[in-house]
Design an enzyme around this catalytic site. Structure first.
Site, PDB file in Angstrom:
ATOM      1  N   ASP A  58      11.273  -3.751 -48.266  1.00 25.33           N
ATOM      2  CA  ASP A  58      12.396  -3.831 -47.336  1.00 25.33           C
ATOM      3  C   ASP A  58      13.375  -2.688 -47.604  1.00 25.33           C
ATOM      4  OD1 ASP A  58      11.110  -6.233 -46.936  1.00 25.33           O
ATOM      5  OD2 ASP A  58      12.908  -7.470 -47.101  1.00 25.33           O
TER       6      ASP A  58
ATOM      7  N   GLY B 232       7.794  -0.153 -45.538  1.00 32.25           N
ATOM      8  CA  GLY B 232       6.592  -0.961 -45.411  1.00 32.25           C
ATOM      9  C   GLY B 232       6.846  -2.433 -45.149  1.00 32.25           C
ATOM     10  N   ASP B 233       8.068  -2.806 -44.825  1.00 30.95           N
ATOM     11  CA  ASP B 233       8.403  -4.184 -44.455  1.00 30.95           C
ATOM     12  C   ASP B 233       9.629  -4.128 -43.556  1.00 30.95           C
ATOM     13  OD1 ASP B 233       9.039  -7.162 -44.717  1.00 30.95           O
ATOM     14  OD2 ASP B 233       7.277  -7.016 -45.999  1.00 30.95           O
ATOM     15  N   ASP B 234      10.499  -5.150 -43.586  1.00 30.36           N
ATOM     16  CA  ASP B 234      11.682  -5.130 -42.736  1.00 30.36           C
ATOM     17  C   ASP B 234      12.583  -3.934 -43.076  1.00 30.36           C
ATOM     18  OD1 ASP B 234      11.211  -7.547 -41.277  1.00 30.36           O
ATOM     19  OD2 ASP B 234      11.812  -8.681 -43.045  1.00 30.36           O
TER      20      ASP B 234
ATOM     21  N   SER C 260       9.329   0.011 -38.650  1.00 30.60           N
ATOM     22  CA  SER C 260       8.615  -0.935 -39.502  1.00 30.60           C
ATOM     23  C   SER C 260       7.319  -1.325 -38.811  1.00 30.60           C
ATOM     24  CB  SER C 260       9.460  -2.186 -39.762  1.00 30.60           C
ATOM     25  OG  SER C 260       8.688  -3.175 -40.414  1.00 30.60           O
TER      26      SER C 260
END
Length: 508
Positions: A278, A298-300, A331
């Site tokens: 995140d 790689g996420d939020d 994202s």
């Protein structure tokens, strides 16, 4: 026409000029040999000599990255005077720091922080990190401190977990987020602090998360990975003008903090195969501003949190009074900006405006579940643009991840007073998916001034279930039947026939 293309070389960029012909005659003229070879090089022997000298010079300008073994172009940064933001200022080299990417500088950072901790009554101190690669294990900050990263300064987190201390689980989570028991601390950490600044001339804090991600996917870690920067139980925090990249876990995690400003920050991680990286996770925080940032992770990109199930309910610290504006976010795995799913202490009074989300799986999302408790209310989204998004707006009420079996399934969250105004974009597969249920009704949702270009022409692309609210004025694509319709002047045109109707379709 001349265009400029930026080509990545390790952690740097070099600028290359390319030529785009507007016509064949112009192209021929531009490439005529007597147009681009200076008179000095009309002699072939002289030209070959010049090319050989240029080749030798280019070899001398390349060097090997001591941390990765990769060759990169050596960039000489201009000497820029570091501003003196505190009464006293020190350089890391004053405490024995060596910026070669190999020497471990943990003790140097600790000595510097200790010296600054003694200056609180005199206005604190500033630690300057000069250009170079400063390898270190985790270290703590102190109150009344400015950490200043010069242009070309890179703080490198050592990627061997034996150097990372273990800490108790966060009290509002009960467990480590990935494993029962303790969690790894952050590379740069602070607790119970006041008046802390992390800034610079866009220097970098690099968590070297690649080894952590690999071990996580191979199930070789017994504890939850640590964030890159974590500030806990603190106030008056400013983080600006730096780059954060390749965190082992969440990148920037303010926890139970007040009066936090994050601006002009670039946050980077690979968009795939960098799990749970995140960008910014405000967690039980109050009075926060996030602005003018670029986030690709790689996420939020941003995930607002406030605790996990019964532990978050018991801790009882909401995230409130948060402004997020002027961002570009990507994202591919999760969402540009999320609320939840750990929101058991409540989330309220959040404004998200002037945000561009591109090439992402989801744009803005609220995620929760039965057992969370808490609330998400008074949330305003304004002036958002989407480009190449799978699902634009999401409210999900069945995000069933729980720390243990001790949660109360009857502790259902309250979702209400959520508005979406001036939403535009193109290349969106599903513009809206609001998935309430019989236990968690999504109440008082407003859509106004929405026009999103869609890639699928199916009937149910504005999807709703168990939602009550209104559409004011023109909204494209056509809204679901669960919402009341009003004209621009606020006059009711049509009442909803059934707020519990469901046309959720996860097949597209």
């Amino acid at each position: 026409m001349h265009t400029l293309t930026f080509l990545p070389i390790s952690n740097f960029y070099t600028m290359v000029e390319t030529l785009t012909p507007s016509s064949s005659s112009r192209w021929t003229q531009f490439h005529h040999p007597r147009q681009w070879i200076p008179p000095l090089f009309t002699n072939h022997k002289t030209l070959l000599t010049a090319l050989w000298i240029a080749f030798i010079f280019s070899l001398l300008m390349w060097q090997r990255d001591a941390t990765t073994g990769i060759l990169f172009f050596r960039r000489d940064f201009p000497v820029r005077q570091m501003p003196k933001l505190r009464t006293a200022a020190f350089n890391l080299t004053d405490f024995g720091g060596v910026g070669d990417g190999v020497t471990l500088n943990t003790a140097a950072f600790e000595r510097a922080v200790l010296a600054i901790s003694k200056l609180g009554k005199k206005g604190g101190g500033q630690l300057n990190v000069p250009p170079g690669y400063w390898l270190t294990a985790p270290f703590n900050l102190t109150s009344h401190m400015t950490l200043f990263l010069a242009e070309g300064a890179v703080i490198l987190g050592i990627d061997d977990e034996k150097y990372w201390p273990l800490m108790p689980p966060l009290p509002s989570y009960g467990y480590g987020r990935e494993h029962i028991g303790p969690r790894y601390g952050s590379l740069i950490h602070g607790q119970n602090l006041r008046d802390v600044v992390i800034t610079g001339h866009n220097g970098t804090i690099n968590g070297q998360g690649q080894a952590w991600w690999k071990k996580y996917k191979q199930r070789l870690l017994n504890n939850t990975r640590g964030p890159l920067v974590q500030i806990m139980w603190s106030s008056d925090i400013v983080i600006s003008n730096i780059t954060l990249r390749d965190s082992p876990f969440w990148t920037l995690h303010p926890y139970d903090c007040k009066n936090v400003t994050i601006k002009n920050v670039t946050i980077l991680a690979p968009i795939f195969d960098a799990p749970n990286t995140d960008g910014i996770d405000p967690d039980s925080c109050e009075d926060m501003l996030i602005e003018n940032c670029y986030i690709s992770v790689g996420d939020d990109g941003i995930a607002i949190k406030s605790g996990w199930d019964q532990y978050g309910i018991s801790y009882g610290r909401p995230s409130t009074n948060i402004v997020i504006r002027n961002l570009v976010v990507r994202s591919m795995v999760s969402a540009g900006i999320s609320i939840g799913s750990e929101m058991s202490g409540g989330v309220s009074n959040v404004t998200v405006e002037n945000v561009h989300v591109w090439n992402s799986r989801r744009a803005v999302r609220i995620k929760t579940a039965a057992g969370r408790g808490g609330y998400v209310r008074h949330i305003a989204y304004r002036n958002l643009t989407f480009a190449n998004i799978r699902v634009g707006i999401v409210i999900k009420t069945d995000y069933n991840e729980h720390p243990d079996g001790g949660f109360d399934p009857k502790a259902v969250p309250v979702l209400e007073d959520i508005s979406y105004v001036s939403i535009h974009g193109e290349g969106v597969r599903v513009p809206v998916r609001i998935h309430g249920n019989s236990e968690i009704l999504v109440k008082n949702v407003t859509f106004r001034d929405m026009s999103v270009g869609i890639t699928y022409k199916k009937k149910h692309i504005f999807q709703c279930s168990h939602v009550q609210g209104r559409v004011i004025g023109t909204v494209f694509p056509a809204p679901c039947e669960n919402l009341d319709l009003y004209d621009e002047q606020g006059h009711l045109i049509r009442s909803s026939g059934s707020q519990n109707a469901s046309d959720i379709d996860y097949d597209f």
